[in-house]
Write a protein that holds these residues in place. Structure first.
Motif, PDB file in Angstrom:
ATOM      1  N   ALA A  15      28.706   8.549  45.628  1.00 49.05           N
ATOM      2  CA  ALA A  15      30.422   8.143  45.389  1.00 49.05           C
ATOM      3  C   ALA A  15      31.190   9.283  45.393  1.00 49.05           C
ATOM      4  O   ALA A  15      32.506   9.166  45.713  1.00 49.05           O
ATOM      5  N   THR A  16      31.112  10.245  44.745  1.00 50.12           N
ATOM      6  CA  THR A  16      31.724  11.386  44.588  1.00 50.12           C
ATOM      7  C   THR A  16      32.246  12.164  45.873  1.00 50.12           C
ATOM      8  O   THR A  16      33.434  12.425  46.485  1.00 50.12           O
ATOM      9  N   VAL A  17      31.224  12.059  46.776  1.00 52.02           N
ATOM     10  CA  VAL A  17      31.608  12.809  48.073  1.00 52.02           C
ATOM     11  C   VAL A  17      32.390  11.736  48.980  1.00 52.02           C
ATOM     12  O   VAL A  17      33.263  12.226  49.703  1.00 52.02           O
ATOM     13  N   ALA A  52      40.267   8.715  40.585  1.00 52.38           N
ATOM     14  CA  ALA A  52      39.350   8.919  39.645  1.00 52.38           C
ATOM     15  C   ALA A  52      39.049   7.479  39.201  1.00 52.38           C
ATOM     16  O   ALA A  52      37.685   7.328  38.896  1.00 52.38           O
ATOM     17  N   GLY A  53      39.753   6.454  38.961  1.00 51.93           N
ATOM     18  CA  GLY A  53      39.599   5.047  39.254  1.00 51.93           C
ATOM     19  C   GLY A  53      38.423   4.464  39.836  1.00 51.93           C
ATOM     20  O   GLY A  53      37.499   3.934  39.726  1.00 51.93           O
ATOM     21  N   LEU A  54      38.678   5.050  41.301  1.00 50.58           N
ATOM     22  CA  LEU A  54      37.772   4.445  42.588  1.00 50.58           C
ATOM     23  C   LEU A  54      36.501   5.224  42.364  1.00 50.58           C
ATOM     24  O   LEU A  54      35.410   4.394  42.092  1.00 50.58           O
ATOM     25  N   ALA A  55      36.063   6.391  41.961  1.00 54.98           N
ATOM     26  CA  ALA A  55      35.021   7.048  41.852  1.00 54.98           C
ATOM     27  C   ALA A  55      34.183   6.392  40.611  1.00 54.98           C
ATOM     28  O   ALA A  55      33.148   6.244  40.512  1.00 54.98           O
ATOM     29  N   TYR A  56      35.024   6.231  39.293  1.00 52.20           N
ATOM     30  CA  TYR A  56      34.390   5.554  38.145  1.00 52.20           C
ATOM     31  C   TYR A  56      33.823   4.214  38.417  1.00 52.20           C
ATOM     32  O   TYR A  56      32.767   3.807  38.109  1.00 52.20           O
ATOM     33  N   TRP A  57      34.564   3.411  39.301  1.00 50.15           N
ATOM     34  CA  TRP A  57      34.252   1.991  39.506  1.00 50.15           C
ATOM     35  C   TRP A  57      33.049   1.902  40.614  1.00 50.15           C
ATOM     36  O   TRP A  57      31.934   1.228  40.398  1.00 50.15           O
ATOM     37  N   LEU A  58      33.016   2.801  41.384  1.00 46.48           N
ATOM     38  CA  LEU A  58      31.859   2.861  42.120  1.00 46.48           C
ATOM     39  C   LEU A  58      30.514   3.301  41.711  1.00 46.48           C
ATOM     40  O   LEU A  58      29.622   2.646  41.953  1.00 46.48           O
ATOM     41  N   ASN A  59      30.728   4.333  40.648  1.00 51.70           N
ATOM     42  CA  ASN A  59      29.493   4.627  39.891  1.00 51.70           C
ATOM     43  C   ASN A  59      29.004   3.491  39.178  1.00 51.70           C
ATOM     44  O   ASN A  59      27.879   3.302  38.830  1.00 51.70           O
ATOM     45  N   ARG A  60      29.979   2.646  38.379  1.00 50.37           N
ATOM     46  CA  ARG A  60      29.792   1.743  37.775  1.00 50.37           C
ATOM     47  C   ARG A  60      28.887   0.483  38.635  1.00 50.37           C
ATOM     48  O   ARG A  60      27.916  -0.193  38.107  1.00 50.37           O
ATOM     49  N   ALA A  62      28.903   9.457  35.623  1.00 49.86           N
ATOM     50  CA  ALA A  62      30.428   8.610  36.297  1.00 49.86           C
ATOM     51  C   ALA A  62      31.415   9.416  35.759  1.00 49.86           C
ATOM     52  O   ALA A  62      32.273   9.572  36.429  1.00 49.86           O
ATOM     53  N   GLY A  63      31.358   9.922  34.492  1.00 47.67           N
ATOM     54  CA  GLY A  63      32.351  10.857  33.895  1.00 47.67           C
ATOM     55  C   GLY A  63      32.869  11.903  34.854  1.00 47.67           C
ATOM     56  O   GLY A  63      34.116  11.894  35.322  1.00 47.67           O
ATOM     57  N   PRO A  64      31.871  12.973  34.916  1.00 52.09           N
ATOM     58  CA  PRO A  64      32.296  13.877  35.730  1.00 52.09           C
ATOM     59  C   PRO A  64      32.660  13.595  37.300  1.00 52.09           C
ATOM     60  O   PRO A  64      33.198  14.381  38.109  1.00 52.09           O
ATOM     61  N   SER A  65      31.916  12.504  37.738  1.00 51.60           N
ATOM     62  CA  SER A  65      32.159  12.149  39.116  1.00 51.60           C
ATOM     63  C   SER A  65      33.427  11.732  39.247  1.00 51.60           C
ATOM     64  O   SER A  65      34.366  12.041  40.179  1.00 51.60           O
ATOM     65  N   PRO A 101      32.051   2.458  26.057  1.00 51.71           N
ATOM     66  CA  PRO A 101      31.562   1.275  25.785  1.00 51.71           C
ATOM     67  C   PRO A 101      31.715   0.077  26.834  1.00 51.71           C
ATOM     68  O   PRO A 101      30.912  -0.430  26.984  1.00 51.71           O
ATOM     69  N   TRP A 102      32.906  -0.021  27.671  1.00 51.48           N
ATOM     70  CA  TRP A 102      33.171  -0.855  28.436  1.00 51.48           C
ATOM     71  C   TRP A 102      32.149  -0.613  29.660  1.00 51.48           C
ATOM     72  O   TRP A 102      31.699  -1.601  30.345  1.00 51.48           O
ATOM     73  N   TYR A 103      32.022   0.619  29.969  1.00 54.63           N
ATOM     74  CA  TYR A 103      31.226   1.198  31.180  1.00 54.63           C
ATOM     75  C   TYR A 103      29.843   0.906  30.831  1.00 54.63           C
ATOM     76  O   TYR A 103      29.363   0.430  31.802  1.00 54.63           O
ATOM     77  N   GLU A 104      29.492   1.144  29.648  1.00 56.18           N
ATOM     78  CA  GLU A 104      27.843   0.909  29.605  1.00 56.18           C
ATOM     79  C   GLU A 104      27.454  -0.509  28.927  1.00 56.18           C
ATOM     80  O   GLU A 104      26.260  -0.708  29.322  1.00 56.18           O
ATOM     81  N   ARG A 105      28.452  -1.384  28.755  1.00 54.18           N
ATOM     82  CA  ARG A 105      28.096  -2.574  28.360  1.00 54.18           C
ATOM     83  C   ARG A 105      27.551  -3.274  29.677  1.00 54.18           C
ATOM     84  O   ARG A 105      26.979  -4.116  29.567  1.00 54.18           O
ATOM     85  N   ARG A 106      28.189  -3.058  30.892  1.00 56.01           N
ATOM     86  CA  ARG A 106      27.666  -3.703  31.865  1.00 56.01           C
ATOM     87  C   ARG A 106      26.816  -2.714  32.902  1.00 56.01           C
ATOM     88  O   ARG A 106      25.785  -3.194  33.365  1.00 56.01           O
TER      89      ARG A 106
END
Length: 342
Positions: free
Chosen positions: A77-79, A262-270, A279-282, A335-340
């Motif tokens: 995701a990061t690359v 940042a949002g794209l990388a976070y969303w892809l990791n989720r 996902a945070g450092p990504s 919490p939102w990230y880990e809930r799903r």
């Protein structure tokens, strides 16, 4: 975390103010520094960049590349964001805002140069400050280490071709000799020096000696960053004071790019089911830029007084406060990230 890291935004703000004031008070001194070049490379900037990044690159164990498989989804995701999205999205944003919507409010002769600076800023993912950002979000250290090591290797071979391609698409003449020299000076040499130094320290005293060396050098690296800010804003302060609207307009595509990536990388990791500590450092690596390299390359390619240098300096101006805001967003959405994702 040391006092430098804890109050980094404050130190950055104070150095920006000091640089602008000193540039107004002793312009002859800053002109002299600006003219201290060899083969189109400014020597004081080169020295400060090395002092800034070599100690941070000491943290990078290229052997960590063996851990890529353990975090392959976060790495992928990061690359993808760093190399397939960020440079090209910045070129698009530059064309849309600087070359289009804001063109009438900017100096016509600097439009291409501003575009070049934005491209340089986006074409290299951050390799130094990422360790600070990752620590602030309790990131998985092995992931951060392996991702930064991989980015450094990719950057050695990809930075010049990506920049050359995008500058060419923007109809900007690429001084290839200077660009390749910048890659050697600001990527290849520091990475090689840091790896040789790291091996020597480990051979002589083991991991404990390396940890002591890193603690000793951490203030030097951040002091070099702050001195670089004083120098850059001393050289660019006159333009900044005379062109506040230009600074604000250049900041728009940079801000959009940081939050979008940042949002794209976070969303892809989720979506990929990656743990939040990865996902945070990504997200932070996907958003942040190697502004030391961007500034140094812009100066080498186009000069201190160019629009390209000014655009990269705007990146420096907003990097720390914007990245700290991304850190807060990532932490508060856990919490939102880990809930799903869980």
């Amino acid at each position: 975390m040391g006092v430098f890291e804890r109050y980094l935004t404050l130190w950055v703000a104070l150095c920006i103010i000091a640089g602008i004031l000193l540039g107004q008070a002793v312009p002859a001194l800053f002109r002299l520094i600006g003219e201290a070049t060899l083969a189109e490379v400014n020597l004081p900037v080169a020295l400060l960049v090395w002092l800034m990044i070599v100690p941070m690159l000491l943290k990078i164990d290229l052997g960590a590349l063996g851990q890529v498989r353990a975090h392959w989804r976060g790495i992928a995701a990061t690359v993808a964001v760093n190399w397939l999205v960020k440079p090209f999205s910045m070129a698009l944003l530059g064309w849309l805002f600087i070359g289009g919507l804001f063109r009438a409010y900017l100096p016509a002769e600097q439009i291409d140069s501003y575009m070049a600076g934005l491209i340089l800023l986006a074409a290299a993912p951050c390799t130094a400050m990422v360790f600070v950002w990752s620590n602030l979000v309790d990131g998985e250290p092995h992931f951060t280490l392996s991702q930064v090591a991989l980015n450094d290797l990719i950057m050695v071979v990809a930075f010049a071709p990506v920049v050359g391609l995008l500058l060419g698409l923007s109809s900007i003449t690429v001084p290839w000799n200077t660009l390749l020299l910048s890659v050697v000076l600001y990527i290849v040499v520091p990475v090689a020096m840091a790896q040789l130094w790291r091996r020597a320290v480990l051979r002589q005293g083991g991991p404990a000696a390396l940890e002591r060396r890193l603690r000793m050098l951490a203030p030097l690296s951040l002091a070099a960053l702050l001195l670089t800010l004083v120098l850059l804003f001393g050289l660019q302060g006159d333009q900044i004071m005379r062109q506040p609207l230009v600074i604000a307009l250049l900041a728009v595509p940079i801000l959009i790019q940081v939050y979008a990536n940042a949002g794209l990388a976070y969303w892809l990791n989720r979506r990929l089911g990656v743990a939040w500590c990865v996902a945070g450092p990504s997200a932070l690596i996907g958003a942040s830029n190697f502004f030391e390299l961007a500034v140094a390359t812009a100066i080498a390619l186009f000069g201190f007084q160019s629009g390209a240098a000014l655009a990269t300096v705007v990146g420096v101006l907003i990097e720390v406060p914007v990245m700290l805001s991304v850190v807060q967003i990532v932490r508060r959405t856990r919490p939102w990230y880990e809930r799903r994702a869980g």
